[in-house]
Write a protein that holds these residues in place. Sequence first.
Motif, PDB file in Angstrom:
ATOM      1  N   UNK A   1      -9.589  80.585  28.938  1.00 59.92           N
ATOM      2  CA  UNK A   1      -8.939  79.730  27.939  1.00 59.92           C
ATOM      3  C   UNK A   1      -9.693  79.740  26.617  1.00 59.92           C
ATOM      4  N   UNK A   2     -11.012  79.638  26.702  1.00 56.26           N
ATOM      5  CA  UNK A   2     -11.824  79.583  25.485  1.00 56.26           C
ATOM      6  C   UNK A   2     -11.766  80.896  24.712  1.00 56.26           C
ATOM      7  N   UNK A   3     -11.719  82.023  25.407  1.00 60.10           N
ATOM      8  CA  UNK A   3     -11.646  83.317  24.724  1.00 60.10           C
ATOM      9  C   UNK A   3     -10.325  83.474  23.987  1.00 60.10           C
ATOM     10  N   UNK A   4      -9.230  83.059  24.599  1.00 62.93           N
ATOM     11  CA  UNK A   4      -7.927  83.129  23.931  1.00 62.93           C
ATOM     12  C   UNK A   4      -7.911  82.234  22.696  1.00 62.93           C
ATOM     13  N   UNK A   5      -8.466  81.038  22.817  1.00 59.94           N
ATOM     14  CA  UNK A   5      -8.546  80.127  21.671  1.00 59.94           C
ATOM     15  C   UNK A   5      -9.388  80.732  20.553  1.00 59.94           C
ATOM     16  N   UNK A   6     -10.516  81.358  20.939  1.00 58.21           N
ATOM     17  CA  UNK A   6     -11.406  81.958  19.948  1.00 58.21           C
ATOM     18  C   UNK A   6     -10.726  83.102  19.208  1.00 58.21           C
ATOM     19  N   UNK A   7      -9.887  83.854  19.931  1.00 52.15           N
ATOM     20  CA  UNK A   7      -9.152  84.959  19.315  1.00 52.15           C
ATOM     21  C   UNK A   7      -7.968  84.470  18.481  1.00 52.15           C
ATOM     22  N   UNK A   8      -7.559  83.215  18.711  1.00 56.64           N
ATOM     23  CA  UNK A   8      -6.429  82.664  17.972  1.00 56.64           C
ATOM     24  C   UNK A   8      -5.098  83.171  18.460  1.00 56.64           C
ATOM     25  N   UNK A   9      -5.009  83.459  19.757  1.00 51.44           N
ATOM     26  CA  UNK A   9      -3.739  83.921  20.317  1.00 51.44           C
ATOM     27  C   UNK A   9      -3.353  83.063  21.516  1.00 51.44           C
ATOM     28  N   UNK A  10      -2.089  83.089  21.863  1.00 51.08           N
ATOM     29  CA  UNK A  10      -1.608  82.358  23.017  1.00 51.08           C
ATOM     30  C   UNK A  10      -1.507  83.247  24.237  1.00 51.08           C
ATOM     31  N   UNK A  11      -1.438  82.649  25.424  1.00 49.42           N
ATOM     32  CA  UNK A  11      -1.311  83.429  26.660  1.00 49.42           C
ATOM     33  C   UNK A  11      -0.106  84.353  26.673  1.00 49.42           C
ATOM     34  N   UNK A  12       0.948  83.981  25.955  1.00 49.43           N
ATOM     35  CA  UNK A  12       2.150  84.817  25.925  1.00 49.43           C
ATOM     36  C   UNK A  12       1.882  86.198  25.343  1.00 49.43           C
ATOM     37  N   UNK A  13       0.872  86.301  24.496  1.00 47.01           N
ATOM     38  CA  UNK A  13       0.597  87.567  23.816  1.00 47.01           C
ATOM     39  C   UNK A  13      -0.244  88.528  24.651  1.00 47.01           C
ATOM     40  N   UNK A  14      -0.769  88.071  25.776  1.00 46.60           N
ATOM     41  CA  UNK A  14      -1.596  88.922  26.640  1.00 46.60           C
ATOM     42  C   UNK A  14      -0.709  89.891  27.411  1.00 46.60           C
ATOM     43  N   UNK A  15      -1.070  91.170  27.363  1.00 42.90           N
ATOM     44  CA  UNK A  15      -0.302  92.192  28.081  1.00 42.90           C
ATOM     45  C   UNK A  15      -0.891  92.526  29.443  1.00 42.90           C
ATOM     46  N   UNK A  16      -2.201  92.362  29.575  1.00 40.64           N
ATOM     47  CA  UNK A  16      -2.849  92.726  30.837  1.00 40.64           C
ATOM     48  C   UNK A  16      -4.113  91.901  31.010  1.00 40.64           C
ATOM     49  N   UNK A  17      -4.493  91.668  32.263  1.00 40.16           N
ATOM     50  CA  UNK A  17      -5.693  90.905  32.608  1.00 40.16           C
ATOM     51  C   UNK A  17      -6.555  91.750  33.536  1.00 40.16           C
ATOM     52  N   UNK A  18      -7.864  91.792  33.259  1.00 39.84           N
ATOM     53  CA  UNK A  18      -8.809  92.481  34.142  1.00 39.84           C
ATOM     54  C   UNK A  18      -9.939  91.517  34.464  1.00 39.84           C
ATOM     55  N   UNK A  19     -10.218  91.343  35.745  1.00 41.82           N
ATOM     56  CA  UNK A  19     -11.304  90.488  36.197  1.00 41.82           C
ATOM     57  C   UNK A  19     -12.399  91.325  36.832  1.00 41.82           C
ATOM     58  N   UNK A  20     -13.639  91.154  36.354  1.00 45.80           N
ATOM     59  CA  UNK A  20     -14.798  91.765  36.992  1.00 45.80           C
ATOM     60  C   UNK A  20     -15.441  90.754  37.930  1.00 45.80           C
ATOM     61  N   UNK A  21     -15.443  91.052  39.224  1.00 48.77           N
ATOM     62  CA  UNK A  21     -16.004  90.128  40.230  1.00 48.77           C
ATOM     63  C   UNK A  21     -16.567  90.959  41.367  1.00 48.77           C
ATOM     64  N   UNK A  22     -17.875  91.003  41.486  1.00 47.65           N
ATOM     65  CA  UNK A  22     -18.541  91.818  42.507  1.00 47.65           C
ATOM     66  C   UNK A  22     -18.316  91.248  43.909  1.00 47.65           C
TER      67      UNK A  22
ATOM     68  N   UNK B   1      -5.697  79.630  34.397  1.00 49.06           N
ATOM     69  CA  UNK B   1      -6.093  79.117  33.088  1.00 49.06           C
ATOM     70  C   UNK B   1      -4.901  78.582  32.299  1.00 49.06           C
ATOM     71  N   UNK B   2      -3.730  79.161  32.528  1.00 52.40           N
ATOM     72  CA  UNK B   2      -2.532  78.724  31.806  1.00 52.40           C
ATOM     73  C   UNK B   2      -1.305  79.262  32.527  1.00 52.40           C
ATOM     74  N   UNK B   3      -0.323  78.399  32.782  1.00 52.86           N
ATOM     75  CA  UNK B   3       0.882  78.831  33.505  1.00 52.86           C
ATOM     76  C   UNK B   3       1.605  79.962  32.796  1.00 52.86           C
ATOM     77  N   UNK B   4       1.401  80.090  31.486  1.00 50.81           N
ATOM     78  CA  UNK B   4       2.091  81.147  30.737  1.00 50.81           C
ATOM     79  C   UNK B   4       1.527  82.536  31.038  1.00 50.81           C
ATOM     80  N   UNK B   5       0.410  82.598  31.768  1.00 50.41           N
ATOM     81  CA  UNK B   5      -0.117  83.891  32.206  1.00 50.41           C
ATOM     82  C   UNK B   5       0.576  84.399  33.467  1.00 50.41           C
ATOM     83  N   UNK B   6       1.417  83.579  34.057  1.00 48.29           N
ATOM     84  CA  UNK B   6       2.126  83.985  35.270  1.00 48.29           C
ATOM     85  C   UNK B   6       2.945  85.250  35.018  1.00 48.29           C
ATOM     86  N   UNK B   7       2.894  86.152  35.965  1.00 47.02           N
ATOM     87  CA  UNK B   7       3.609  87.425  35.975  1.00 47.02           C
ATOM     88  C   UNK B   7       2.962  88.504  35.100  1.00 47.02           C
TER      89      UNK B   7
END
Length: 388
Positions: free
Chosen positions: A30-51, A68-74
């Motif tokens: 959430x904080x990274x999206x806010x820092x970039x000044x964009x909404x979740x709707x504008x995200x095209x892809x998500x990558x998680x690094x988790x060992x 983090x936000x329901x708008x990231x669904x799908x």
Amino acid sequence: MTACIVGWAHSRFGKLEGETLEGLITKVASEALDHAGIGPDEVDEIVLGHFNAGFSAQDFTASLVLQADDRLRFKPATRVENACATGSAAVRQGIRAIDANAARIVLVVGAEQMTTTSGPEIGKNLLKASYLPEEGDTPAGFAGVFGQIAQAYFQRYGDQSDALAMIAAKNHRNGVDNPCAQMRKDFGYEFCRHESEKNPFVAGPLKRTDCSLVSDGAAALVLADTATALKMRRAVAFRANEHVQDFLPMSKRDILAFEGCEQAWNQALNKAGVTLDDLSFVETHDCFTIAELIEYEAMGLAKPGEGAKLALDGETAKDGRLPVNPSGGLKAKGHPIGATGVSMHVLSAMQLVGEAGGIQVPGAKLGGIFNMGGAAVANYVSILDRIR
């Protein structure tokens, strides 16, 4: 320059009481999206690094970012893993999606929660980043692996305890001014150099101050294609992003050469069209002080066996010829495995936009990053350059 960093977030690293893996992930997303000044709707892809490797009972974690936000669904979301370089593997996958024109904006998150695991289990989990048929019974776990590397280096090039202590002291001194760091204490050279009740030997010639910390933490980046990034608040471009994978068994290579590290640095510098002399600073993978020492040589700062001189002469200090780990590195900042590579990119981007606070390298223009998985098995190098 097909991809740029346009926003970021970074949690504090350490033993984070009452925190959950999900909470760490969603907060930085959430904080990274806010820092970039964009909404979740504008995200095209998500990558998680988790060992993970046993640190979390929840092993299917890619979709936790969607919390983090329901708008990231799908949105397409994938978890990636490459041992201690997991965070950089996530960053690289995001870059490649943009390179392929499959995404315009990618949210990259790296996270790990390690401190809720018992000591013996931590050791067992970390040793999974080695070649178990040959290295699985190493005393002291992964610290033992690097203890063996340190012992072999000492046998080939002489006792380097002074240099290792200087590296530890440098990184702890740098970490004092990093509000995200787990250990914000300047121990000084003498404490790091000598064995004591508070600084015992852990494995071979490595003492406690030679070893990175077991940590919880998370970091996140928003990546965008260059055209999009140039219309945003800030843009830190990847002049290069290279990945080199080496053999897993140490028996198949000269473990003191870190050849994968050398290859990755050579490829990245050539692609970026720069030399080490052009860099303002480097964030490198000091999981153990011996690793940073060998990395000096692998990246080309010193000839084999001569890296100690750089540390002893202060050339890699914050005010030296090439500051290495101005953040405090893994040694002071902590090493929540999945978060580390993302953290390195966040803190380097902060340097280049002049927002690094007390750890700021004056006039930083070009940054280098090396993140390593296993004993120089997974090797990632990025060269970052601010363009907006």
